[in-house]
Design a protein around this motif. Structure first.
Motif, short mmCIF file in Angstrom:
data_model
loop_
_atom_site.label_atom_id
_atom_site.label_comp_id
_atom_site.label_asym_id
_atom_site.label_seq_id
_atom_site.Cartn_x
_atom_site.Cartn_y
_atom_site.Cartn_z
N VAL A 190 0.84 -1.19 0.00
CA VAL A 190 0.00 0.00 0.00
C VAL A 190 0.88 1.25 0.00
N ILE A 191 0.56 2.19 -0.87
CA ILE A 191 1.20 3.50 -0.90
C ILE A 191 0.13 4.53 -0.61
N GLY A 192 0.37 5.38 0.39
CA GLY A 192 -0.61 6.39 0.78
C GLY A 192 -1.73 5.80 1.61
N GLY A 193 -2.46 6.64 2.26
CA GLY A 193 -3.54 6.11 3.08
C GLY A 193 -4.31 7.22 3.77
N PRO A 194 -5.07 6.85 4.76
CA PRO A 194 -5.05 5.62 5.51
C PRO A 194 -5.48 4.41 4.68
N PRO A 195 -5.27 3.19 5.22
CA PRO A 195 -5.43 1.96 4.43
C PRO A 195 -6.77 1.77 3.74
N TYR A 196 -7.85 2.37 4.24
CA TYR A 196 -9.15 2.15 3.60
C TYR A 196 -9.34 2.95 2.32
N ASN A 197 -8.49 3.91 2.03
CA ASN A 197 -8.56 4.62 0.74
C ASN A 197 -7.15 4.98 0.28
N PRO A 198 -6.38 3.98 -0.14
CA PRO A 198 -4.98 4.23 -0.49
C PRO A 198 -4.82 4.90 -1.85
N THR A 199 -3.69 5.58 -2.01
CA THR A 199 -3.32 6.05 -3.34
C THR A 199 -3.17 4.87 -4.27
N LEU A 200 -2.49 3.83 -3.79
CA LEU A 200 -2.30 2.61 -4.58
C LEU A 200 -2.17 1.42 -3.65
N ARG A 201 -2.90 0.37 -3.95
CA ARG A 201 -2.79 -0.90 -3.23
C ARG A 201 -2.68 -2.01 -4.26
N LEU A 202 -1.66 -2.86 -4.12
CA LEU A 202 -1.47 -4.02 -4.99
C LEU A 202 -1.57 -5.27 -4.14
N ASP A 203 -2.28 -6.28 -4.64
CA ASP A 203 -2.38 -7.52 -3.88
C ASP A 203 -1.10 -8.35 -4.03
N SER A 204 -1.01 -9.42 -3.27
CA SER A 204 0.22 -10.22 -3.22
C SER A 204 0.54 -10.91 -4.54
N THR A 205 -0.46 -11.11 -5.39
CA THR A 205 -0.22 -11.76 -6.69
C THR A 205 0.09 -10.74 -7.79
N LEU A 206 0.00 -9.47 -7.43
CA LEU A 206 0.21 -8.36 -8.38
C LEU A 206 -0.73 -8.44 -9.59
N THR A 207 -1.95 -8.92 -9.35
CA THR A 207 -2.95 -8.99 -10.41
C THR A 207 -4.17 -8.11 -10.13
N GLN A 208 -4.34 -7.66 -8.90
CA GLN A 208 -5.47 -6.80 -8.52
C GLN A 208 -4.92 -5.56 -7.84
N GLY A 209 -5.55 -4.43 -8.10
CA GLY A 209 -5.15 -3.19 -7.46
C GLY A 209 -6.34 -2.33 -7.14
N MET A 210 -6.10 -1.29 -6.36
CA MET A 210 -7.12 -0.28 -6.10
C MET A 210 -6.44 1.06 -5.92
N SER A 211 -7.16 2.12 -6.21
CA SER A 211 -6.60 3.46 -6.10
C SER A 211 -7.72 4.46 -5.84
N TYR A 212 -7.45 5.36 -4.90
CA TYR A 212 -8.41 6.40 -4.52
C TYR A 212 -7.66 7.70 -4.30
N ASN A 213 -8.37 8.78 -4.26
CA ASN A 213 -7.79 10.03 -3.77
C ASN A 213 -7.54 9.83 -2.29
N CYS A 214 -6.36 10.21 -1.81
CA CYS A 214 -6.08 10.04 -0.39
C CYS A 214 -5.40 11.29 0.16
N PRO A 215 -5.55 11.54 1.47
CA PRO A 215 -4.99 12.75 2.06
C PRO A 215 -3.47 12.78 2.10
#
Length: 75
Positions: A25-50
């Protein structure tokens, strides 16, 4: 052609980087990260974060996306 954008820390928090065997996870807090990659590097998520006051890093509305290619480089 994609534009490169840089988002510096806003100083609002210290959630710069977190990782364990399940995610990175880069950025946070963890429930709305700038970037989150799962352990398999096949799924991600990204949100505006403070931490960086960034734009989400994808075009979807749900925040989640599938990863096709990962490219790492240093600036």
């Amino acid at each position: 052609r994609p534009q490169i954008k840089k988002y510096s820390s806003t100083g609002q928090n210290i959630f710069y980087l977190a990782y364990n065997s399940n995610y990175l996870v880069i950025g946070g807090p963890p429930y709305n990260p700038t970037l989150r990659l799962d352990s398999t590097l096949t799924q991600g998520m990204s949100y505006n974060c403070p931490t960086y006051n960034n734009e989400p890093l994808h075009g979807g509305s749900a925040g989640e996306f599938k990863i096709k290619v990962i490219e790492c480089f240093s600036v």
